[in-house]
Design a protein around this motif. Structure first.
Motif, PDB file in Angstrom:
ATOM      1  N   ASN A 191      40.268  30.422  68.952  1.00 45.37           N
ATOM      2  CA  ASN A 191      38.940  30.151  69.807  1.00 45.37           C
ATOM      3  C   ASN A 191      37.817  30.073  68.805  1.00 45.37           C
ATOM      4  N   GLU A 211      45.032  33.833  69.409  1.00 45.39           N
ATOM      5  CA  GLU A 211      43.746  33.071  70.392  1.00 45.39           C
ATOM      6  C   GLU A 211      42.586  33.417  69.630  1.00 45.39           C
ATOM      7  N   SER A 247      44.215  37.984  66.282  1.00 46.63           N
ATOM      8  CA  SER A 247      45.210  37.358  67.244  1.00 46.63           C
ATOM      9  C   SER A 247      45.152  35.810  67.169  1.00 46.63           C
ATOM     10  N   LYS A 294      36.215  34.396  77.086  1.00 47.86           N
ATOM     11  CA  LYS A 294      37.513  35.092  76.417  1.00 47.86           C
ATOM     12  C   LYS A 294      36.976  36.013  75.255  1.00 47.86           C
TER      13      LYS A 294
END
Lengths: 143, 180
Positions: free
Chosen positions: A28, A24, A22, B115
Motif C-alpha cells: 500500500n 500488504e 505486513s 485499507k
C-alpha cells in the motif's frame, strides 16, 4: 548458482522488513507513492523537451556543432584580419615609393582644379566665425 | 526496442537528438519518478525534481562514457537532485516540520482510506523519520529490488556501506515500532 544466492539475499532482506510490517502495508505504501495524475507520463517527455528548448541558446555552445561554429568564426576573424593588414601594407609600400617626378603635370593640375573650391570653403568658414580676427587670415598675403 | 547504449550513441552522434532522448525518457521516466516520489511524497515536487534530473542528463549525455549502466547514472543524478531539494526545503521551513508530519499523517490516512490501518500510518512515519540516505537505500533495495553493487554506485558508497545503510534502516524502523 550465483543468481540463486543473490535472490536468496534479497529475499532475506525483504523478509526482515516484512517481519515488522505486513506485506500488504508495504504494498500500500508503494501504491500510494505510485499514484500519478492521468496522462502524466504521456505528457512528460514533451514538457521536458519544452523546458530544454528554453535553455537552448546556452546549450548550443556546448554541442559539437556549436563548438565547430565557434572555431569557424574564430578562423574567419583571424584570416580576414590577416588579409586586411597585408593589403594595407602593400598600399603603403606603393605610396611610399612614389615620388613627385612619377606624377605627370596633367595629373597634378587636374587634382588642384578639382580641390581648389574646397580650399575656398575652408577659408571662408574660418573667416566668418564671430570671434575670428580677419587680420590673421590676411597676414600671409600681407607678408 | 533499442538498448540504452544504442540510443546514447545515436544521441552522441547528433542523430535526431530530441527523438532519441525522448525514447530514453520514456524507457526510464516511471522508475525515476516513483523513486523520487517515495522520497518527497508530493507529485509537483517529484515532477520538478525529475525534470531537473533529466535536464542534467541532457546536458551531460554527450560526455557519458558508458562505464556504468545508464540507469545507475540516471538514478545517481536523481538521488543527488532529491537530496539537494530536501536540504533546500529543510532550510526554508525548519520551523514548520511538526506541521508537515501532521499533514503527511493526514494525507496518508486519506489516500489509503479503505485499507488504512494503524500499521500503515506507522510505516509511513517510520520511513519518514529515517535519514534520507537510509530511506533511499531502503526503497531501492526493498521496492526496486536492486543489488547492493548498484545501490552503492547510485548513492556513492561502498557495497558494505550500502548494506550497512539498509540494515540500519531496518533497525531504526524496529526501534520506532517499539517506541510507538
Amino acid at each position: 548458482m550465483e543468481q540463486k544466492k543473490i535472490d536468496t539475499t534479497l529475499e532475506n532482506d525483504q523478509l526482515m522488513v516484512e517481519r515488522l510490517f505486513s506485506k500488504e502495508a508495504l504494498a500500500n505504501y508503494d501504491k500510494s507513492s505510485s499514484n500519478v495524475p492521468s496522462s502524466y507520463f504521456e505528457a512528460f517527455p514533451e514538457k521536458l523537451q519544452q523546458r530544454i528548448a528554453n535553455n537552448k541558446p546556452k546549450l548550443f555552445f556546448l554541442t559539437p556543432i556549436g563548438k565547430m561554429a565557434i572555431a569557424a568564426a574564430f578562423i574567419m576573424i583571424v584570416a580576414s584580419t590577416f588579409i586586411f593588414l597585408n593589403s594595407n601594407v602593400d598600399k603603403n609600400l606603393a605610396l611610399s615609393s612614389l615620388t613627385i617626378q612619377d606624377i605627370s603635370i596633367d595629373e597634378i593640375e587636374a587634382y588642384v582644379d578639382a580641390n581648389e573650391w574646397m580650399a575656398d570653403i575652408d577659408w571662408q568658414s574660418e573667416a566668418y566665425k564671430p570671434d575670428a580676427e580677419v587680420e590673421e587670415f590676411y597676414k600671409d598675403s600681407i607678408d | 526496442m533499442q538498448s540504452d547504449q544504442e540510443l546514447i550513441l545515436q544521441f552522441q552522434k547528433s542523430i535526431q537528438r530530441e527523438e532519441t532522448f525522448t525514447h530514453l525518457v520514456k524507457k526510464h521516466q516511471a522508475k525515476v519518478y516513483h523513486q523520487i516520489k517515495r522520497m518527497v511524497n508530493d507529485h509537483d515536487d517529484a515532477d520538478d525534481i525529475a525534470q531537473m534530473a533529466w535536464i542534467k542528463i541532457w546536458n551531460k549525455l554527450d560526455g557519458f562514457k558508458m562505464e556504468s549502466e545508464f540507469s545507475t547514472w540516471l538514478f545517481r543524478i536523481a538521488y543527488n537532485e532529491t537530496l539537494n531539494f530536501i536540504a533546500k526545503q529543510k532550510r526554508q521551513s525548519s520551523n514548520t516540520s511538526s506541521t508537515d508530519i501532521l499533514d503527511y499523517e493526514n494525507t496518508a490516512s486519506h489516500t489509503d482510506s479503505p485499507k488504512s490501518s494503524e500499521i500503515q500510518i506507522k510505516l509511513d512515519q517510520g520511513i519518514k523519520q529515517l535519514p534520507e540516505k537510509q530511506q533511499f537505500v531502503f526503497m531501492l533495495r526493498y521496492f526496486e529490488e536492486y543489488n547492493y553493487e548498484k545501490i552503492a554506485s547510485i548513492t556513492g558508497t561502498t557495497v558494505g556501506g550500502a548494506k550497512a545503510n539498509y540494515h540500519q534502516a531496518i533497525k531504526k524502523l524496529e526501534e520506532f515500532l517499539k517506541k510507538s
